[in-house]
Design an enzyme around this catalytic site. Structure first.
Site, mmCIF file in Angstrom:
data_model
loop_
_atom_site.group_PDB
_atom_site.id
_atom_site.type_symbol
_atom_site.label_atom_id
_atom_site.label_comp_id
_atom_site.label_asym_id
_atom_site.label_seq_id
_atom_site.Cartn_x
_atom_site.Cartn_y
_atom_site.Cartn_z
ATOM 1 C CE LYS B 95 12.693 -152.207 22.893
ATOM 2 N NZ LYS B 95 12.512 -152.206 21.764
ATOM 3 C CD GLU B 117 10.185 -145.397 18.553
ATOM 4 O OE1 GLU B 117 10.984 -144.491 18.163
ATOM 5 O OE2 GLU B 117 10.558 -146.524 18.499
ATOM 6 C CB SER B 384 14.246 -159.570 25.894
ATOM 7 O OG SER B 384 12.923 -159.559 25.944
#
Lengths: 289, 402
Positions: B95, B117, B384
């Site tokens: 991210k 968010e 990830s």
């Protein structure tokens, strides 16, 4: 209340221009349109059609009927909760069209505009929706999450069925975008009077006046103003500038407060609308030539 | 090299075939256009690219390794499995690649306030992290259900100086947090930059998040060429919104020999109604600013999804994935909560790497696919994120109190 005694005069075929006729009639009278917004099915599906009739009696010229959606991104908490109350009864697009059909059985004159989000329309299919809406007696459709850039296919379907596509304009709209919306829209344009979601706080009337002047230079369509109109006083000030005053969150909030006493909803909403009506007529009678 | 140059898609209006676009209320149209113009300008700006790459190297710790899971490979048999170690990035997931990029844009656009968010909290943490580093005010919207499930990440964000706002509307999860963040943005657009965490939302977000995440695939491509001297036969990544998958896939799109597998959350099973497999079981619609596949009912109302992994628990998916599905370039499959959990334990015990439950979905599919392939074939799995954040979920599932 007496100002809105309406008799059904138009034949169904005239329904194409019900919104335009309404604005022409008001212009001739030197008055401005009062457009209340309620969410269909809030607080229960049985109340919606009687409430629509009562709002017409109380002075509404056009009714905006909200189509409940699970994810009302452009609305504030008040209208989101209205959607949630209606969705508990599974009130969706098909049921809303049924309510408009019921309303039309008694009122063939007051324009009804559906206001909602695109996804329920996508699922139904544009052509199917436009035909069903025409059959039900819908006069205009405002899809809040569909800007002009994405609108061509739905606009074509709506126009083919005599339904006015209505678009939002905002304080952030550029001249280019105002012209674009003006070219696609029929009926009226809905000016969102402040940045934010429905039910947000403050309203700068002078700002609204300046922006409406800019918009009028770019489109001949009537201009409605909504967002942030909380009481009769605010409505009266907006009525001096706009062609229509749209009242939403203030009404929906009242419905929410009375959700456990639904018998009181119709009289209280009518009282509020009548106050707004009188305040608007009081100022417009003297300011409109 | 222009590190952020994007491909032919999306078109000028943000469309990937019939998907994508910009479906928002009028108030947001101009801010989105300003964002697009700023991005179009800076993505070719050598200074911007240099700063982005500098931060990825020295702050995030890139390049992330491409690791050959030899022991797992021996147990499974079949194709060799390489893991792209995004779990080793600062903050523990992919991210941060995107939040670094968007925060640099925010700074150049003169915005002083960042909103985001978050579902699992990973994107919220990655956003709070870059906001702290740049001295920007940060507000993170999070569904109150997710706040309960992800207490650790909530506290991490608070430690980083962010305000975490609980969202009580709707299903009180990621989709509702996204609605609320949009509302904040529409209200405070003058000073606020909205950092969206995945390749969904209105144009230009799916494009710019993809471009920032493409560093994953570019590195993996160079690394596999160096380690194996050839391209892989398959890429596997989990898909919630789809940002880690698109980041891995995109630099390989033109390599027709490389098969692409996006793995969705089948939850309790694809036919139970309790899943989040949008591409496998959904249909096209419009939500959160883009046209894409959605999980919805016959009236077009969005349905609550289910996955053991909060990061995959989303009823939409990035529009480019919708396009890759329809065009046949990528395959979308799904694995259940139980299969993902098994992969979580297997990788932890066999390789000493504890994967996030999101990434465990990709691993579970690799464990199915590898044995059916030849020994000289190669799979790259996007690992990830790391699994520390999921320890409570795993323990609770197994009746253990931590």
């Amino acid at each position: 209340m007496s100002s809105a005694q309406k008799k059904p005069v138009t034949a169904p075929a005239a329904h194409i221009n019900r919104i335009t006729q309404c604005f022409e009639r008001l212009r001739a009278q030197g008055r401005k349109a009062l457009i209340p917004f309620i969410t269909a099915g809030d607080p229960n599906p049985e109340l919606t059609v009687p409430l629509m009739h009562a709002m017409v009696q109380a002075g509404a010229d056009v009714i905006e009927l909200g189509v409940p959606f699970s994810d009302p991104m452009a609305d504030g908490p008040v209208i989101q909760r209205a959607s949630e109350r209606a969705l508990k009864f599974h009130v969706s697009l098909r049921q809303v069209l049924g309510m408009v059909r019921d309303f039309r059985a008694q009122d063939t004159r007051t324009p009804v505009v559906l206001m909602g989000y695109l996804n329920p329309v996508e699922v139904m299919g544009y052509e199917h929706f436009a035909r069903a809406a025409q059959e039900a007696g819908v006069d205009g459709v405002l899809t809040v999450d569909m800007p002009p850039e994405e609108a061509a296919p739905l606009v074509a379907a709506l126009r083919a069925h005599g339904i006015a596509p209505i678009f939002l304009l905002a304080p952030t709209s550029t001249a280019e975008r105002i012209a674009k919306a003006g070219a696609l829209a029929q009926g009226y344009l809905y000016y969102v009077s402040l940045k934010g979601v429905t039910g947000a706080a403050t309203l700068d009337v002078a700002d609204v006046g300046r922006k409406l002047k800019d918009i009028r230079a770019l489109t001949p369509l009537p201009l409605g103003v909504g967002f942030g109109i909380k009481d009769a006083q605010a409505a009266a000030r907006i009525a001096q500038l706009a062609d229509a005053v749209i009242a939403g969150s203030a009404l929906v909030q009242k419905i929410e407060q009375l959700a456990d006493a639904p018998d009181k909803i119709i009289p209280e909403i009518c009282t509020l609308l009548s106050q707004i009506r009188h305040a608007m007529d009081g100022v417009t009678a003297t300011t409109v030539q | 090299m222009s590190a952020l140059a994007s491909s032919v898609l999306p078109d000028a209006n943000g469309h990937f075939g019939p998907y994508g676009g910009r479906f928002v209320a009028e108030t947001l149209m101009q801010p989105l256009e300003e964002l697009r113009l700023a991005y179009e300008r800076y993505k070719h700006d050598p200074e911007f690219i240099a700063e982005f790459e500098h931060d990825l190297k020295h702050y995030v710790g890139r390049p992330s390794p491409l690791y050959f899971a030899a022991r797992w490979n021996r147990q499974l048999g079949g194709a060799k499995i390489y893991l792209k170690r995004e779990d080793l990035n600062h903050t523990g997931a992919h991210k941060v690649n995107n939040t670094i990029g968007q925060a640099l844009l925010a700074k150049r656009m003169g915005k002083t306030r960042i909103i985001a968010e978050t579902g699992a909290g990973q994107h919220g943490v990655a956003t709070a992290t870059v906001a702290a580093r740049l001295g920007l005010t940060c507000v993170v919207y999070m569904g109150s259900e997710d706040i309960k499930r992800q207490a650790l990440n909530v506290y991490r964000m608070k430690l980083l100086g962010a305000s975490v706002v609980p969202v009580e509307s709707g299903s009180k999860t990621l989709k509702d947090a996204l609605n609320e963040a949009m509302r904040d943005w529409v209200t405070n657009v003058d000073n606020t930059f909205y950092i969206i965490g995945t390749v969904a939302g209105p144009h230009p977000y799916p494009m710019l998040v993809r471009d920032f995440q493409c560093v994953i695939g570019r590195e993996a491509r160079a690394q596999i060429l160096e380690q194996e001297g050839r391209l892989p036969d398959a890429l596997i990544a989990c898909v919630g919104g789809g940002s880690n998958a698109i980041g891995l896939f995109h630099p390989f799109l033109d390599d027709a020999s490389v098969k692409l597998y996006g793995v969705e959350a089948a939850g309790e099973g694809l036919n139970t109604g309790h899943h989040a497999a949008t591409l496998c079981k959904g249909r096209p619609g419009v939500l959160h600013g883009n046209r894409t596949y959605l999980i919805e009912d016959d009236d077009g109302q969005i349905i609550e999804t289910h996955s053991i992994s909060a990061g995959l628990d989303y009823p939409g998916v990035g529009p480019e994935h919708a396009w890759l599905k329809d065009s046949g370039r990528a395959n979308y499959v799904a694995v259940t909560d139980d299969e993902a959990l098994k992969a979580f334990h297997d990788l932890t015990r066999i390789e000493g790497i504890m994967p996030a439950l999101e990434s465990s979905h990709a691993l579970a599919y690799a464990a199915k696919l590898a044995p059916a392939m030849q020994q000289d074939q190669i799979i790259i799995v996007n690992l990830s994120g790391r699994g520390d954040k999921d320890i409570h979920t795993v323990a609770a599932r197994e009746g253990i109190k931590v």
